[in-house]
Scaffold this motif. Structure first.
Motif, PDB file in Angstrom:
ATOM      1  N   GLY A 102       4.814   2.392   9.734  1.00 37.49           N
ATOM      2  CA  GLY A 102       4.076   2.034  10.940  1.00 37.49           C
ATOM      3  C   GLY A 102       3.295   0.736  10.803  1.00 37.49           C
ATOM      4  O   GLY A 102       3.244  -0.071  11.730  1.00 37.49           O
ATOM      5  N   CYS A 103       2.711   0.522   9.642  1.00 39.59           N
ATOM      6  CA  CYS A 103       1.874  -0.666   9.465  1.00 39.59           C
ATOM      7  C   CYS A 103       2.693  -1.939   9.596  1.00 39.59           C
ATOM      8  O   CYS A 103       2.273  -2.880  10.259  1.00 39.59           O
ATOM      9  CB  CYS A 103       1.227  -0.644   8.097  1.00 39.59           C
ATOM     10  N   PHE A 137      -4.023   1.148  11.552  1.00 37.66           N
ATOM     11  CA  PHE A 137      -5.073   0.135  11.411  1.00 37.66           C
ATOM     12  C   PHE A 137      -4.976  -0.935  12.482  1.00 37.66           C
ATOM     13  O   PHE A 137      -5.552  -2.000  12.362  1.00 37.66           O
ATOM     14  CB  PHE A 137      -4.980  -0.506  10.029  1.00 37.66           C
ATOM     15  N   GLY A 152       4.132  -1.445   3.596  1.00 35.32           N
ATOM     16  CA  GLY A 152       2.676  -1.454   3.585  1.00 35.32           C
ATOM     17  C   GLY A 152       2.097  -2.367   4.631  1.00 35.32           C
ATOM     18  O   GLY A 152       2.808  -3.103   5.307  1.00 35.32           O
ATOM     19  N   CYS A 167       5.152   7.178   8.399  1.00 36.89           N
ATOM     20  CA  CYS A 167       3.853   6.804   7.824  1.00 36.89           C
ATOM     21  C   CYS A 167       3.532   7.724   6.662  1.00 36.89           C
ATOM     22  O   CYS A 167       2.775   8.635   6.814  1.00 36.89           O
ATOM     23  CB  CYS A 167       2.765   6.874   8.884  1.00 36.89           C
ATOM     24  N   PRO A 168       4.087   7.531   5.517  1.00 36.78           N
ATOM     25  CA  PRO A 168       5.167   6.617   5.181  1.00 36.78           C
ATOM     26  C   PRO A 168       6.515   7.253   5.531  1.00 36.78           C
ATOM     27  O   PRO A 168       6.608   8.466   5.610  1.00 36.78           O
ATOM     28  CB  PRO A 168       5.047   6.502   3.659  1.00 36.78           C
ATOM     29  N   SER A 226       0.816  -1.217   0.000  1.00 38.59           N
ATOM     30  CA  SER A 226       0.000   0.000   0.000  1.00 38.59           C
ATOM     31  C   SER A 226       0.844   1.258   0.000  1.00 38.59           C
ATOM     32  O   SER A 226       1.918   1.277  -0.587  1.00 38.59           O
ATOM     33  CB  SER A 226      -0.994  -0.020   1.152  1.00 38.59           C
ATOM     34  N   CYS A 227       0.363   2.293   0.675  1.00 36.77           N
ATOM     35  CA  CYS A 227       0.927   3.641   0.578  1.00 36.77           C
ATOM     36  C   CYS A 227       2.455   3.690   0.622  1.00 36.77           C
ATOM     37  O   CYS A 227       3.090   4.362  -0.180  1.00 36.77           O
ATOM     38  CB  CYS A 227       0.380   4.550   1.664  1.00 36.77           C
ATOM     39  N   CYS A 228       3.049   2.981   1.584  1.00 34.05           N
ATOM     40  CA  CYS A 228       4.499   3.038   1.731  1.00 34.05           C
ATOM     41  C   CYS A 228       5.195   2.615   0.440  1.00 34.05           C
ATOM     42  O   CYS A 228       6.283   3.085   0.141  1.00 34.05           O
ATOM     43  CB  CYS A 228       4.957   2.120   2.852  1.00 34.05           C
ATOM     44  N   ARG A 283      -5.224   7.328   3.086  1.00 32.17           N
ATOM     45  CA  ARG A 283      -4.652   5.994   2.946  1.00 32.17           C
ATOM     46  C   ARG A 283      -5.508   5.053   2.106  1.00 32.17           C
ATOM     47  O   ARG A 283      -5.194   3.888   2.010  1.00 32.17           O
ATOM     48  CB  ARG A 283      -4.415   5.410   4.345  1.00 32.17           C
TER      49      ARG A 283
END
Ligand code: SF4
Lengths: 210, 540
Positions: A124-125, A132, A96, A155-156, A58-60, B240
Motif C-alpha cells: 500500500g505504501c 501514512f 516499503g 499491507c504487506p 520498511s515492513c514490506c 509498523r
C-alpha cells in the motif's frame, strides 16, 4: 496469442485483457519476422532470470526476505540473485514507504538501473502512501517518482502475492520488443509528460549536463 | 517518594509538583540543569528514558522522564516556555549522552532550541524543511514541503547555541568532522545497514574515527498522524514501527489507554497477549540471527532460522489472520479468540526449539570465524549502556538489568517464572548469545502458560468511540529490542493531544558512534548488526 510463464495455465491469470491489449499494441506497430524471433529468444532468457535489486525500506521488505528463504524460495523462478548494486539488477521491488528524504535517493537508484529496467510497487505504501498517506513526510505513491510496471497491493502483500506480481512482470517482459526498445522509451516519454515532479528532475539533470 | 518531593521542594522553591502516574516536577528553565543533576547524582535517577516535546498552544515545552536503575522508580520534569518565536531550553546533554539525540528530535519537531547542546541540527527532516511539523499550527497543506527529487542539501556544519554575556543567544557554527577527515558514506541503500540508515563515517586508513548517524530516510510522522485519529485508530501503527515486536507494542499502547480509561482486561486476554508477546520475541530473535549471520557471510543460517519463524507466523496467521501486521491486541482485550489448533501448534513449536538452538550453536556460535569476529568486538560497558539508554538484549549483554518485565512487572508477568538474561562481557558475542538465551526463556514462559489458558471472555465491553479523561499517562513494556514507552496526553476528547512513542532502536543507532570508533571499518557491520536496530522503529 496466449502469453504465460512458469507453466501457469493461461486461464489462471487474473488480467489477461491487459496483456492482450499490450500484444495488440505491439502488433499494430508491425514487427519484422527476423527481429521478432530474436526478440522471442532474448525475452525468453530475460523473463526467466529477472534479478531484483535489494531494496527495502520498511515492513514490506521483511516479507521480501521471507520470499528469498527456503519456504517460498524465489530461486525456483530464477529471481534469487538479489543484487546490492543497481547496475546489476533488472528490476526494483519497491517494498516499503518512500518518504521525502528518500525520494531523491530512490530516483537516483532507479536512474542507475541498466536498461531495460522495471519497477514493481509492492504494498500500500508504495502504491499510494498506504496508512501514512496523510503524513507530512511521505510520498503519496511512487508513481509520481518513477514509472511503475506492476502493482502488488497488500499491507504487506503475502509472499505468494509477490510471486504472482513478479510472474506478471516476467509475462510482460516476454511480449516486449527488446530491439528498438520502443516500449521503454515510449513509457518514459509518457511518464514525463504526466508527472510534474519527474519533469522537474529531468530539467535539473539536463541543466547539470548543459 | 514523599521525602524526595520534600527535599526537592526545599532545595528548589520554584518547583511545583503534580501527582500523576509518574511524579512530575514543574521547574523554570533556569533551574532545569541543576535539578536534573541533583536527581541524577543524589537520588540515583541515572537513566533518561526520553524527552517528550509538547505543544499546548499557550506554551511549548519538554518533559523529561528519568528512572532510577536501582529502585526502578520514575520521575519526570517538565519545562515550558511561552515564547513561540524563539523557544529556548537549557540542554542537559552534558549529563546524559543520549540527551543530544533526544534534544535534536524535540528541536526537529517543535523548534525548541537547546542551549549548549553540542550538535543542534535537525534529526529526521532536511535542513531546508519549512516549519516544525508537530506544532499545532503546522501547515500540512500539499504546497508546504512537497516531495522533490532534487538532491537534499547537505551541510558539514552543525550549530551550537550559547547564551552570551549580555544574555543574548549566540549561534556558532561548528564542523561535524575534523578538517582533514576522510569521510566515507555508507548507506542509505546498503545491504548491511538493515534498512535505510546512513552512516557518514570518518576514517583514518581503515580505522573509524567518528560516525555521524544520519536518520530520517523512513521517518513517517506517526506521532503527528496519531493526533488526528481516535484511540482505536492509532493502534495499527504499532504493527509498523518495529514490525517484529508488533504484539508487544500493541500491548504497551493498549495497556496505557486501558489504564487511562479504567478498563479491566479479562484474564484470558491477558494470557493470550503474553503468549503472543513471547512468540514474537522468539520469531524476532530468529530473524536477527539469520540476517546478522548473513551480513557476516554465513548465508545458510538465514534458512535455518527462518524455518522457526515461519512456523510461528503460521500459528499467528491462524489466530490473527495475518503474517506480519496483525493488529491483534485491541483496547480491552484481543480482536479474536484463539484458533482451535493454537495449543497443539504451539506445543509442536516448543518441541522443536531446543533442537533448533542446538543447531544454531553448532553452525555459528561455536564457529572459530564467528568467535574471532565477534568476541571482544564493540565492547559497551554498563555505564555506557545507561548513559545512552541502550536497553533490551543489547543493554543486558552489558550487565544492565533493564528488562521491563522484571523492573516494572505488567500484565501477568509477576506470576511467571523466568530468568532475566544479564551478561557482563558487553561485546558483540554477548549480544548475540543474550538473544539465544532469551529465546529459551521465552519458550519457558510459553510452556508455563500454554496448558493454563483460562476460559472466559477475550474482550471486555468497550465503547466504540473511547474518550479518555483529561490527563497524561506513561507506560513502559519490553519490546523485542528493548524498552518501548508510550506517553499519552489527553484533553478529555476522543483524540490524543500528544502521543509519543519511545522506541529502543533510536538509542541503539545513537550508540553506534561511541562503540565503533577506534575499530576497523569492516567491523562496523559486526558491531552495528549485533545491536539489532530496526530503522522504521527509530525514525517512527
Ligand atoms: S504497505 Fe503496509 S506493510 Fe508495506 S511498508 Fe507500508 S505499512 Fe508497511
Amino acid at each position: 496469442m496466449e502469453v504465460t510463464t512458469k507453466s501457469m495455465p493461461y486461464e489462471a491469470w487474473k488480467d489477461n485483457e491487459y496483456i492482450e491489449g499490450l500484444v495488440e499494441e505491439l502488433r499494430a506497430n508491425g514487427t519484422n519476422v527476423l527481429v521478432g524471433t530474436l526478440d522471442k529468444l532474448i525475452n525468453w532468457g530475460r523473463s526467466n532470470s529477472l534479478w531484483p535489486l535489494t531494496f527495502a525500506t520498511s515492513c514490506c521488505g521483511i516479507e521480501f526476505v521471507s520470499l528469498g528463504a527456503a519456504r517460498f524460495d524465489m530461486a525456483r523462478f530464477g529471481w534469487e540473485v538479489a543484487r546490492s548494486s543497481p547496475r546489476q539488477a533488472d528490476f526494483m521491488m519497491v517494498a516499503g514507504t518512500i518518504v521525502n528524504r528518500m525520494a531523491p535517493v530512490f530516483r537516483r537508484l532507479y536512474d542507475q538501473l541498466a536498461e531495460p529496467k522495471y519497477v514493481i510497487a509492492c504494498g500500500g505504501c508504495a502504491i499510494s502512501g498506504g496508512p501514512f498517506r496523510k503524513s507530512y513526510h511521505v510520498a503519496k505513491g511512487i508513481e509520481d517518482i518513477v514509472p511503475v510496471d506492476v502493482f502488488v497491493p497488500g499491507c504487506p502483500p503475502c509472499p505468494e502475492a509477490m510471486i504472482y506480481g513478479i510472474m506478471q512482470l516476467s509475462r510482460k517482459v516476454k511480449v516486449e520488443r527488446f530491439f528498438g526498445g520502443v516500449n521503454r522509451q515510449e513509457k518514459q516519454k509518457e511518464f514525463l509528460a504526466d508527472s510534474p515532479v519527474a519533469q522537474k528532475a529531468e530539467e535539473i539533470i539536463n541543466g547539470e549536463q548543459a | 517518594m514523599a521525602t524526595i518531593q520534600e527535599n526537592i521542594a526545599a532545595k528548589f522553591p520554584q518547583a511545583t509538583f503534580e501527582e500523576a502516574d509518574v511524579l512530575q516536577i514543574n521547574i523554570p528553565d533556569a533551574q532545569l540543569h541543576d535539578l536534573a543533576k541533583t536527581l541524577r547524582d543524589e537520588y540515583g535517577y541515572d537513566y533518561l528514558i526520553t524527552i517528550v516535546g509538547i505543544d499546548r498552544v499557550e506554551c511549548l515545552g519538554a518533559i523529561y522522564f528519568l528512572s532510577n536503575t536501582k529502585t526502578n522508580q520514575e520521575i519526570s520534569i517538565q519545562v515550558t516556555t511561552t515564547d513561540r518565536q524563539n523557544p529556548v531550553i537549557t540542554s542537559i546533554a552534558d549529563l546524559w549522552s543520549i540527551a543530544t539525540i533526544y534534544e535534536r528530535e524535540v528541536y526537529d519537531f517543535y523548534g525548541i532550541i537547546f542551549l549548549n547542546n553540542p550538535d543542534m541540527r535537525r534529526l529526521f527532516l532536511s535542513i531546508d524543511w519549512v516549519g516544525y511539523p508537530l506544532r499545532k499550527d503546522y501547515d500540512n497543506g500539499p504546497d508546504s514541503n512537497p516531495v522533490t527529487l532534487e538532491a537534499e542539501p547537505q551541510s558539514d556544519d552543525t550549530h551550537v547555541y550559547t547564551r552570551g554575556e549580555d544574555g543574548k543567544i549566540v549561534c556558532t557554527e561548528k564542523p561535524i568532522f575534523a578538517k582533514n577527515d576522510f569521510v566515507v558514506n555508507i548507506g542509505p541503500q546498503h545491504p548491511a545497514t538493515h534498512g535505510v540508515l546512513r552512516f557518514r563515517t570518518a576514517v583514518d586508513g581503515e580505522t573509524i574515527k567518528k560516525i555521524d548517524v544520519y536518520m530520517g530516510y523512513i521517518h513517517r510522522g506517526v506521532e503527528k498522524l496519531c493526533e488526528n485519529l481516535q484511540y482505536m485508530q492509532t493502534l495499527h501503527f504499532m504493527d509498523r514501527l518495529d514490525y517484529f515486536s508488533a504484539h508487544n507494542y500493541h500491548h504497551g499502547l493498549c495497556m496505557c489507554i486501558e489504564r487511562a480509561a479504567g478498563i479491566e482486561v479479562p484474564r484470558r486476554a491477558q494470557v493470550i497477549r503474553v503468549l503472543m508477546d513471547e512468540l514474537s520475541r522468539i520469531a524476532s530473535h530468529c530473524l536477527f540471527f539469520g540476517t546478522y549471520c548473513m551480513d557476516l557471510g554465513a548465508t545458510t543460517m538465514l534458512f535455518y532460522t527462518l524455518r522457526v519463524r515461519e512456523q510461528i507466523l503460521d500459528i499467528m496467521k491462524k489466530t490473527c489472520g495475518a503474517r506480519m501486521t496483525f493488529n491483534y491486541d485491541c483496547i480491552g482485550g484481543v480482536m479474536a479468540d484463539l484458533d482451535p489448533d493454537f495449543v497443539k501448534d504451539v506445543k509442536a513449536l516448543l518441541a522443536t526449539i531446543p533442537a533448533n538452538i542446538k543447531e544454531y550453536n553448532k553452525i555459528f556460535t561455536g564457529n572459530v570465524i564467528a568467535e574471532g569476529r565477534l568476541e571482544k568486538m564493540g565492547i559497551m560497558t554498563r555505564q555506557q549502556a545507561i548513559d545512552w539508554s541502550v536497553t533490551g538484549p543489547s543493554g543486558r549483554a552489558s550487565g544492565w538489568a533493564c528488562d521491563v518485565r522484571k523492573t516494572h512487572p505488567y500484565s501477568i508477568y509477576p506470576e511467571i517464572q523466568f530468568d532475566e538474561i544479564v551478561m557482563t562481557e558487553g561485546d558483540s558475542m554477548a549480544r548475540f548469545k543474550a538473544r539465544l538465551l532469551e529465546m529459551e526463556q521465552s519458550a519457558h514462559i510459553i510452556e508455563q502458560l500454554i496448558d493454563n489458558i483460562p476460559e472466559g471472555d477475550y474482550l471486555a465491553k468497550v465503547p466504540k468511540v473511547l474518550k479518555l479523561p483529561q490527563g497524561h499517562w506513561f507506560q513502559l513494556v519490553e519490546g523485542c529490542r528493548g524498552v518501548f514507552g508510550v506517553y499519552i496526553e489527553s484533553d478529555g476528547g476522543t483524540q490524543p493531544v500528544r502521543m509519543k512513542f519511545v522506541t529502543p532502536s533510536l538509542n541503539l543507532a545513537a550508540v553506534v558512534d561511541e562503540i565503533t570508533s577506534g575499530n576497523k571499518i569492516a567491523d562496523l557491520i559486526t558491531i552495528a548488526g549485533s545491536l539489532d536496530y530496526i530503522v522504521p522503529d527509530m525514525d517512527r
